[in-house]
Design a protein around this motif. Structure first.
Motif, PDB file in Angstrom:
ATOM      1  N   ASP A   1      37.178  -5.214  34.381  1.00  0.00           N
ATOM      2  CA  ASP A   1      36.396  -5.036  35.616  1.00  0.00           C
ATOM      3  C   ASP A   1      36.840  -3.780  36.362  1.00  0.00           C
ATOM      4  N   SER A   2      38.149  -3.569  36.422  1.00  0.00           N
ATOM      5  CA  SER A   2      38.682  -2.400  37.112  1.00  0.00           C
ATOM      6  C   SER A   2      38.245  -1.118  36.406  1.00  0.00           C
ATOM      7  N   TYR A   3      38.323  -1.149  35.066  1.00  0.00           N
ATOM      8  CA  TYR A   3      37.924   0.019  34.282  1.00  0.00           C
ATOM      9  C   TYR A   3      36.458   0.362  34.528  1.00  0.00           C
ATOM     10  N   THR A   4      35.593  -0.658  34.523  1.00  0.00           N
ATOM     11  CA  THR A   4      34.158  -0.435  34.725  1.00  0.00           C
ATOM     12  C   THR A   4      33.882   0.144  36.109  1.00  0.00           C
ATOM     13  N   ARG A   5      34.573  -0.420  37.130  1.00  0.00           N
ATOM     14  CA  ARG A   5      34.375   0.055  38.499  1.00  0.00           C
ATOM     15  C   ARG A   5      34.828   1.508  38.650  1.00  0.00           C
ATOM     16  N   VAL A   6      36.014   1.815  38.111  1.00  0.00           N
ATOM     17  CA  VAL A   6      36.561   3.173  38.229  1.00  0.00           C
ATOM     18  C   VAL A   6      35.676   4.181  37.497  1.00  0.00           C
ATOM     19  N   LYS A   7      35.164   3.776  36.336  1.00  0.00           N
ATOM     20  CA  LYS A   7      34.286   4.659  35.566  1.00  0.00           C
ATOM     21  C   LYS A   7      33.042   5.038  36.372  1.00  0.00           C
ATOM     22  N   LYS A   8      32.469   4.050  37.071  1.00  0.00           N
ATOM     23  CA  LYS A   8      31.289   4.309  37.903  1.00  0.00           C
ATOM     24  C   LYS A   8      31.649   5.202  39.094  1.00  0.00           C
ATOM     25  N   GLN A   9      32.818   4.947  39.684  1.00  0.00           N
ATOM     26  CA  GLN A   9      33.254   5.763  40.824  1.00  0.00           C
ATOM     27  C   GLN A   9      33.453   7.224  40.406  1.00  0.00           C
ATOM     28  N   ILE A  10      34.088   7.425  39.260  1.00  0.00           N
ATOM     29  CA  ILE A  10      34.324   8.788  38.776  1.00  0.00           C
ATOM     30  C   ILE A  10      32.997   9.495  38.511  1.00  0.00           C
ATOM     31  N   ALA A  11      32.023   8.756  37.936  1.00  0.00           N
ATOM     32  CA  ALA A  11      30.701   9.342  37.675  1.00  0.00           C
ATOM     33  C   ALA A  11      30.030   9.775  38.979  1.00  0.00           C
ATOM     34  N   SER A  12      30.162   8.958  40.030  1.00  0.00           N
ATOM     35  CA  SER A  12      29.571   9.293  41.335  1.00  0.00           C
ATOM     36  C   SER A  12      30.257  10.504  41.954  1.00  0.00           C
ATOM     37  N   ILE A  13      31.573  10.573  41.807  1.00  0.00           N
ATOM     38  CA  ILE A  13      32.341  11.696  42.373  1.00  0.00           C
ATOM     39  C   ILE A  13      31.958  13.007  41.686  1.00  0.00           C
ATOM     40  N   THR A  14      31.937  12.990  40.359  1.00  0.00           N
ATOM     41  CA  THR A  14      31.632  14.234  39.627  1.00  0.00           C
ATOM     42  C   THR A  14      30.187  14.669  39.843  1.00  0.00           C
ATOM     43  N   LYS A  15      29.276  13.712  39.999  1.00  0.00           N
ATOM     44  CA  LYS A  15      27.884  14.076  40.286  1.00  0.00           C
ATOM     45  C   LYS A  15      27.788  14.781  41.643  1.00  0.00           C
ATOM     46  N   ALA A  16      28.481  14.238  42.636  1.00  0.00           N
ATOM     47  CA  ALA A  16      28.468  14.861  43.969  1.00  0.00           C
ATOM     48  C   ALA A  16      29.071  16.267  43.924  1.00  0.00           C
ATOM     49  N   ILE A  17      30.150  16.438  43.160  1.00  0.00           N
ATOM     50  CA  ILE A  17      30.793  17.752  43.039  1.00  0.00           C
ATOM     51  C   ILE A  17      29.843  18.739  42.377  1.00  0.00           C
TER      52      ILE A  17
ATOM     53  N   ASN B   1      27.921  18.542  46.951  1.00  0.00           N
ATOM     54  CA  ASN B   1      28.061  17.578  48.054  1.00  0.00           C
ATOM     55  C   ASN B   1      29.543  17.242  48.253  1.00  0.00           C
ATOM     56  N   ASP B   2      30.291  18.198  48.765  1.00  0.00           N
ATOM     57  CA  ASP B   2      31.743  18.060  48.844  1.00  0.00           C
ATOM     58  C   ASP B   2      32.188  16.948  49.784  1.00  0.00           C
ATOM     59  N   PHE B   3      31.472  16.778  50.881  1.00  0.00           N
ATOM     60  CA  PHE B   3      31.869  15.756  51.852  1.00  0.00           C
ATOM     61  C   PHE B   3      31.835  14.370  51.204  1.00  0.00           C
ATOM     62  N   ILE B   4      30.741  14.096  50.483  1.00  0.00           N
ATOM     63  CA  ILE B   4      30.610  12.801  49.812  1.00  0.00           C
ATOM     64  C   ILE B   4      31.659  12.670  48.715  1.00  0.00           C
ATOM     65  N   ALA B   5      31.848  13.743  47.949  1.00  0.00           N
ATOM     66  CA  ALA B   5      32.811  13.706  46.843  1.00  0.00           C
ATOM     67  C   ALA B   5      34.222  13.418  47.348  1.00  0.00           C
TER      68      ALA B   5
ATOM     69  N   PHE C   1      34.464   9.712  48.458  1.00  0.00           N
ATOM     70  CA  PHE C   1      34.576   8.804  47.305  1.00  0.00           C
ATOM     71  C   PHE C   1      35.923   8.963  46.607  1.00  0.00           C
ATOM     72  N   LEU C   2      36.400  10.191  46.529  1.00  0.00           N
ATOM     73  CA  LEU C   2      37.678  10.452  45.863  1.00  0.00           C
ATOM     74  C   LEU C   2      38.820   9.783  46.625  1.00  0.00           C
ATOM     75  N   GLY C   3      38.787   9.900  47.939  1.00  0.00           N
ATOM     76  CA  GLY C   3      39.810   9.253  48.760  1.00  0.00           C
ATOM     77  C   GLY C   3      39.802   7.742  48.588  1.00  0.00           C
ATOM     78  N   GLU C   4      38.583   7.161  48.536  1.00  0.00           N
ATOM     79  CA  GLU C   4      38.461   5.713  48.355  1.00  0.00           C
ATOM     80  C   GLU C   4      38.997   5.283  46.990  1.00  0.00           C
ATOM     81  N   LEU C   5      38.705   6.074  45.951  1.00  0.00           N
ATOM     82  CA  LEU C   5      39.175   5.740  44.608  1.00  0.00           C
ATOM     83  C   LEU C   5      40.699   5.735  44.545  1.00  0.00           C
ATOM     84  N   VAL C   6      41.315   6.775  45.073  1.00  0.00           N
ATOM     85  CA  VAL C   6      42.775   6.876  45.060  1.00  0.00           C
ATOM     86  C   VAL C   6      43.387   5.726  45.852  1.00  0.00           C
ATOM     87  N   ASP C   7      42.802   5.448  47.000  1.00  0.00           N
ATOM     88  CA  ASP C   7      43.303   4.376  47.861  1.00  0.00           C
ATOM     89  C   ASP C   7      43.252   3.019  47.146  1.00  0.00           C
TER      90      ASP C   7
END
Length: 701
Positions: free
Chosen positions: A268-284, A288-292, A295-301
């Protein structure tokens, strides 16, 4: 003198001279209007604003320009907001007529249209295609550049929105007014294309002239430093060396829960992180740096709070950093790597990635420090291979090969053997390199290297050897074959498309080369090198002024492949007979260029041509006498033509005879350089120069 202008009404109110009555001028035909009629015609206008000029003539000129800029901008915005095809075509016809007559307003129109990011790039593309299909090429170029700059504009706007209110305390103007000044007065297009901190700061500081109060001018200078630091955080490396170089406010965790394992948790963690990384890289990728960053801060946290092992968050950061490198988002790449190293300074993989990043930014000594540190924590093979890449990029090919061969069991590792072959090719040992590539390809096709090994890189090596030998059709065929494959990753596509583009350019297939170069720019909007290649091709098809738009005109700090900026820009300026600017780029910048041996030889030839153009044959001869051995067929050909040019101007008949004999002995004829030789026979130096400049523009890769 101060007047009042209404762009929507097309009217200028000018103070009367020697009378209390003012004059009303119609800006469309610049005729004086009757005051009574003017009151009736223009009383409804709501956009009156002050405009300044030293005298009435200058005031009228500025007002007229402002009117036509506002008119074109309003037309384009109407179309982008949604018009049917028939109406859009009629509007584009009007826009085209205005821009063809008043070409000088195009940059200002583009700046006004860049006041805020647009929502949908596809809409702009469809309208650009519509304009082009109707023959409105100037309008299509404007729309295409507007679309192309959208990811860069989103990044720019996001950073602006992140600036603290304290950054604007010096201004008497509100934050919104400062933004408008930056967009309209600062040449937003040039700011977006800035390739480093100095380039951005120099361009930004010009804004100071558009603010009247000393306090606001100081504010602009301070804002330039604040903004450029955020735009190019990676440049702090040179000052702070191996210390943390960029700080981001990572959200504090509110979670106090302890980590509790369960059978499904890892998946479950792997699936969630994979989706988060996809959202971050799409924003980058969209700027869309503010969004990226959010999301990056939330992922690390989340990963720090929920995981026992810090290894997971480091892996996530390295994953995102790798994808950033493929997008040429160096700022986000270093942000992720800096955080990864801060979390775990002994993680070998993050240290290796950091070393690779430093290599690409030309910080070779620091890169080697990081790679040496990585060796202490394992990954010896990968760190050694990366170390060899650093030496190779510096032009130290022998040292690179010896480093590769220090890897245990190196002669059974296809990646290492491919790296050695690459360096043999760069050294000019083409037969040895070709044999190595072919051996790898044969083993790969026989299934001896495993399913994971892809021979595309070896095939590209063969293509580059064919190009060096002048076998351009062979090189084209190989690159097209590579690009037809389905298993090529995003970053490799860039290099293979760039390689094909360079071959097409050398073959003088400029239409195909430009189409491919423009495609690369659209696919990799944050790559400066892609823009440099496109600008050079524009110069080859007689669009030098347009080509210069792809090159920053301010000074910039040296960086790897950065020499292409000054090389191409200098040659375009030489074509336009702008000698002082050409000298600055081709001669003055040469000593500080970060370039390998063969690249420096190309730069020497460009400097020699500048001197020939200025009738300084002695300096040209001096540069040509210092050329190192060339292994590229077209480079050799061009060097002989340039030496023939020198000999012809010196009337050194013995050397002329010897050089002509060598040129006639070449098996493959380059049409452009052949024409240069014929021109030199007739002492038609103008034609010879034109052919030689084009040859240099075609040469660099």
């Amino acid at each position: 003198m101060i007047g009042m202008i209404s762009p929507s009404a097309g009217a200028l109110l000018v103070p009367g001279i020697g009378t209390k009555e003012s004059l009303i001028l119609n800006l469309i035909d610049e005729t004086e209007q009757d005051l009574n009629k003017a009151r009736f015609m223009y009383s409804a206008a709501q956009d009156w604003k002050e405009i300044e000029g030293p005298n009435s003539e200058a005031l009228l000129k500025s007002a007229t320009e402002e009117y036509w800029v506002a008119r074109v901008v309003s037309f384009v915005r109407v179309v982008l907001n949604g018009l049917d095809k028939v109406l859009a075509e009629r509007v584009f016809q009007e826009v085209e007529e205005i821009l063809l007559v008043r070409t000088y307003i195009t940059d200002k129109v583009l700046s006004r249209l860049l006041v805020a990011p647009l929502k949908d790039n596809c809409e702009i593309s469809s309208f650009a295609t519509l304009a082009l299909s109707n023959g409105f090429s100037t309008t299509a170029i404007l729309l295409d550049e507007l679309r192309e700059l959208q990811p860069l504009l989103r990044r720019f706007a996001n950073i602006w929105l992140e600036l603290p209110d304290s950054a604007f305390l010096c201004f008497s103007e509100p934050k919104e007014a400062v933004w408008i000044a930056v967009v309209e007065k600062g040449g937003i297009g040039k700011l977006l294309k800035a390739i480093n901190k100095r380039d951005l700061t120099n361009q930004w500081n010009l804004l100071a002239f558009h603010f009247t109060s000393p306090q606001s001018r100081l504010g602009i200078n301070a804002l330039a430093q604040e903004f450029s630091q955020r735009f190019f955080p990676q440049e702090s490396i040179k000052k702070q060396k191996t210390k943390n170089i960029y700080k981001i406010e990572w959200p504090e965790s509110n979670s106090t829960q302890k980590h509790i394992s369960n059978p499904f948790e890892n998946f479950d963690s792997y699936t969630r992180v994979k989706k988060q990384i996809a959202s971050i890289t799409k924003a980058i990728s969209q700027g869309n740096d503010f969004i990226a960053k959010k999301f990056l801060g939330e992922l690390v946290d989340q990963q720090i709070a929920s995981s026992k092992n810090k290894e997971y968050v480091v892996k996530s950061l390295c994953n995102i950093a790798k994808q950033c490198s493929e997008m040429f988002r160096l700022d986000f790449e270093v942000l992720c790597l800096d955080k990864a190293v801060a979390i775990d300074s002994s993680d070998a993989w993050s240290l290796i990635q950091y070393g690779d990043y430093l290599k690409r930014t030309g910080n070779y000594d620091i890169a080697l420090e990081y790679l040496s540190k990585a060796e202490l924590y394992c990954c010896n093979e990968i760190s050694k291979s990366s170390e060899a890449d650093v030496y190779s990029q510096q032009g130290k090919y022998v040292k690179a090969i010896s480093t590769y061969k220090s890897i245990p069991d190196w002669n059974n590792k296809p990646e290492v053997l491919n790296g050695i072959a690459d360096n043999l090719r760069r050294m000019g040992r083409l037969d040895e390199a070709e044999a190595s590539y072919n051996a790898l390809i044969e083993q790969s096709q026989a299934g001896l290297l495993g399913h994971d090994w892809d021979d595309s890189r070896a095939q590209a090596g063969i293509a580059e050897i064919a190009k060096r030998k002048g076998l351009l059709d062979v090189a084209t065929h190989i690159y097209n074959d590579i690009l037809s494959r389905r298993n090529i990753n995003y970053k490799e596509i860039f290099f293979y498309k760039r390689g094909l583009c360079n071959v097409l350019k050398t073959m003088e297939k400029f239409d195909d080369a430009y189409k491919l170069a423009d495609e690369i720019v659209q696919q990799y909007p944050f790559s400066s090198e892609a823009r440099f290649a496109r600008g050079a091709i524009l110069g080859l098809i007689g669009r030098e002024i347009e080509g210069l738009r792809d090159f920053p005109e301010n000074d910039s700090s040296p960086f790897w492949r950065g020499w292409l900026q000054h090389y191409y820009r200098g040659l375009l300026l030489l074509k336009l007979d702008r000698y002082d600017e050409a000298k600055k780029n081709l001669v003055d910048k040469f000593p500080s260029a970060i370039a390998s041996g063969e690249e420096k030889t190309i730069l020497r030839m460009a400097a020699a041509l500048y001197y020939l153009k200025k009738d300084d044959v002695a300096s040209a001869d001096g540069n040509l006498s210092e050329l190192s051995e060339l292994y590229d067929y077209h480079s050799q050909y061009l060097s002989m033509v340039l030496k023939l040019h020198c000999a012809t101007q010196k009337e050194d008949f013995a050397q002329i005879k010897a050089l002509k004999k060598s040129i006639l002995g070449l098996k493959i004829v380059d049409k452009s350089l052949h024409n240069a030789v014929l021109a030199l026979d007739r002492k038609d130096y103008s034609l010879a120069f034109s052919c030689e400049i084009d040859a240099l523009l075609r040469l660099a890769a």
